[in-house]
Design an enzyme around this catalytic site. Structure first.
Site, PDB file in Angstrom:
ATOM      1  CD  GLU A  72      -1.205  -2.304   2.135  1.00 33.99           C
ATOM      2  OE1 GLU A  72      -0.020  -2.625   1.882  1.00 33.99           O
ATOM      3  OE2 GLU A  72      -1.907  -2.915   2.947  1.00 33.99           O
ATOM      4  CB  CYS A 121      -0.540   0.554   5.295  1.00 32.16           C
ATOM      5  SG  CYS A 121       1.011  -0.075   4.614  1.00 32.16           S
TER       6      CYS A 121
HETATM    7  N1  THU Z   1       2.343  -6.445   4.180  1.00 28.29           N
HETATM    8  C1  THU Z   1       1.873  -5.557   3.239  1.00 28.29           C
HETATM    9  O1  THU Z   1       2.458  -5.425   2.161  1.00 28.29           O
HETATM   10  N2  THU Z   1       0.765  -4.862   3.529  1.00 28.29           N
HETATM   11  C2  THU Z   1       0.117  -4.905   4.732  1.00 28.29           C
HETATM   12  O2  THU Z   1      -0.632  -4.004   5.060  1.00 28.29           O
HETATM   13  C3  THU Z   1       0.333  -6.086   5.579  1.00 28.29           C
HETATM   14  C4  THU Z   1       1.710  -6.637   5.475  1.00 28.29           C
HETATM   15  C5  THU Z   1       3.562  -7.195   3.878  1.00 28.29           C
HETATM   16  C6  THU Z   1       4.755  -6.748   4.672  1.00 28.29           C
HETATM   17  C7  THU Z   1       5.600  -8.006   4.687  1.00 28.29           C
HETATM   18  O3  THU Z   1       6.385  -8.021   3.508  1.00 28.29           O
HETATM   19  C8  THU Z   1       4.599  -9.139   4.613  1.00 28.29           C
HETATM   20  O4  THU Z   1       3.372  -8.553   4.175  1.00 28.29           O
HETATM   21  C9  THU Z   1       4.370  -9.853   5.937  1.00 28.29           C
HETATM   22  O5  THU Z   1       4.096  -8.957   6.942  1.00 28.29           O
END
Ligand code: THU
Length: 133
Positions: free
Chosen positions: A55, A93
């Site tokens: 995000e 985020c």
């Molecule tokens: N992650 C995201 O990209 N967006 C979120 O809002 C939740 C978590 C990613 C971060 C990390 O690379 C993986 O998911 C596990 O936490």
């Protein structure tokens, strides 16, 4: 652009996820008021705290290109090889979304086949923002 098409763009962006450590792959697609779409994926790092979520990648790409008027954000994620029924944005985020996204902004969560629309207020109630400074 339809909500469904934005969800599909998020799913496509997920293909670029760099997540060798968690093996949790996330894609995001941000629709601007002018109809442009900025996509993002999570990008991990061996020094874990340097990881950035999908995000924030999408929002920062858009803002760094001069865009600030946003309409909707779609998020699709899940463990490698599967799509979660619901991938909620993390707290950091949510704070970044609250900074840039208006009250009527739509956050689409779920899969391209089955998703819901949520407001920023619902995801981050009593938020801290520019109004507090
Ligand atoms: N992650 C995201 O990209 N967006 C979120 O809002 C939740 C978590 C990613 C971060 C990390 O690379 C993986 O998911 C596990 O936490």
């Amino acid at each position: 652009m339809t909500d469904r098409a934005l969800m599909e763009a998020a799913q496509k962006a997920r293909e670029n996820s760099y997540s060798p450590y968690s093996r949790f792959r996330v894609g995001a697609a941000l629709l601007t008021k002018s109809g442009k779409v900025y996509t993002g994926c999570n990008i991990e790092n061996a020094a874990f705290s340097a990881t950035v979520c999908a995000e924030r990648t999408a929002i920062f790409k858009a803002v760094s290109e001069g865009e600030r008027a946003f309409e909707a954000l779609a998020i699709v994620g899940g463990k490698e090889g599967e799509t979660a029924a619901f991938c909620a944005p993390c707290g950091v985020c949510r704070q970044v979304i609250a900074e840039f996204c208006p009250k009527d902004f739509k956050i689409l969560l779920g899969t391209p086949e089955n998703f819901g629309a949520y407001t920023c207020d619902a995801l981050l109630p009593f938020s801290f923002g520019g109004k507090d400074l």
